[in-house]
Design an enzyme around this catalytic site. Structure first.
Site, PDB file in Angstrom:
ATOM      1  N   ARG A  82       0.818  -1.226   0.000  1.00 59.34           N
ATOM      2  CA  ARG A  82       0.000   0.000   0.000  1.00 59.34           C
ATOM      3  C   ARG A  82       0.846   1.268   0.000  1.00 59.34           C
ATOM      4  O   ARG A  82       0.419   2.305  -0.511  1.00 59.34           O
ATOM      5  CB  ARG A  82      -0.967   0.014   1.185  1.00 59.34           C
ATOM      6  CG  ARG A  82      -1.961  -1.124   1.210  1.00 59.34           C
ATOM      7  CD  ARG A  82      -3.114  -0.844   0.268  1.00 59.34           C
ATOM      8  NE  ARG A  82      -4.018  -1.954   0.177  1.00 59.34           N
ATOM      9  CZ  ARG A  82      -5.289  -1.910   0.562  1.00 59.34           C
ATOM     10  NH1 ARG A  82      -5.790  -0.832   1.090  1.00 59.34           N
ATOM     11  NH2 ARG A  82      -6.036  -2.958   0.414  1.00 59.34           N
ATOM     12  N   GLU A 119       2.784  -9.776  14.897  1.00 53.73           N
ATOM     13  CA  GLU A 119       1.946 -10.318  15.960  1.00 53.73           C
ATOM     14  C   GLU A 119       1.513 -11.751  15.662  1.00 53.73           C
ATOM     15  O   GLU A 119       1.147 -12.496  16.542  1.00 53.73           O
ATOM     16  CB  GLU A 119       0.737  -9.417  16.236  1.00 53.73           C
ATOM     17  CG  GLU A 119      -0.126  -9.114  15.043  1.00 53.73           C
ATOM     18  CD  GLU A 119       0.357  -7.956  14.179  1.00 53.73           C
ATOM     19  OE1 GLU A 119      -0.394  -7.568  13.273  1.00 53.73           O
ATOM     20  OE2 GLU A 119       1.472  -7.446  14.368  1.00 53.73           O
TER      21      GLU A 119
END
Length: 195
Positions: A82, A119
């Protein structure tokens, strides 16, 4: 944090950005579907990319911020993927080059790479070894800052190339995840912040 005002028959919303001190009174046109959702994974700029007026306004704001903040800059560095969508038009507007930081194995030639923890696992980023010369000034861009792992890894890559990182710049920051704290002393700027 942001104040929506309805405009037009297409249901678009105009947002003032009180959190943008370097762009006082700036306005950003965003589709209502970009409103905060319950889960961090729901923060998505796809509706913004589909609206040419909103996207142009976004790039205008980023350009104004970078021009006002940094009189001399050599490259915009965009994070896969992005950051490419934001970084390339921003670099073009500023009349400077664009450097991609990609996922491992996507760049030709000699590269510098870094592994980092997410994560949910591990990842690797790469930049071409000759992408920047020592001392060249860069701004690193991406769409969203969550936990900060990817942005921090990109900063480490650029430091290895001895680039001068002027700032990390994102559209959306998820403040509750404290990702900007991982950037240590590197300046950081976000247009929108959500708790």
């Amino acid at each position: 944090m942001v104040t929506p005002v309805r405009i037009g028959s297409a249901g678009k919303a105009l947002w003032t950005l009180p959190s943008a001190p370097k762009c006082p009174g700036s306005l950003l046109l965003l589709p209502p579907s970009l409103l905060p959702q319950q889960e961090p994974r729901d923060r998505d700029i796809s509706p913004l990319l589909k609206d040419p007026v909103a996207f142009r306004t976004l790039i205008d704001l980023l350009e104004d911020h970078v021009r006002a903040s940094f009189p001399k800059i050599d490259f915009i560095v965009g994070l896969d993927s992005r950051g490419f969508l934001i970084g390339t038009p921003l670099a073009q507007r500023l009349g400077i080059g664009f450097v991609p930081v990609r996922k491992k194995g996507k760049l030709p030639g000699a590269t510098e790479s870094i592994s980092y923890s997410l994560e949910y696992g591990k990842a690797e980023l790469e930049v071409q070894s000759d992408a920047v010369e020592p001392g060249q000034k860069v701004v690193i861009v991406d769409d969203l800052l969550a936990t900060g792992g990817t942005m921090r890894a990109a900063c480490e890559l650029l430091k290895r190339l001895k680039a001068e990182i002027l700032e990390c710049l994102v559209i959306i920051e998820l403040k509750a995840l404290k990702g900007s704290e991982k950037l240590n002393s590197i300046p950081f700027y976000s247009l929108l912040q959500y708790d």
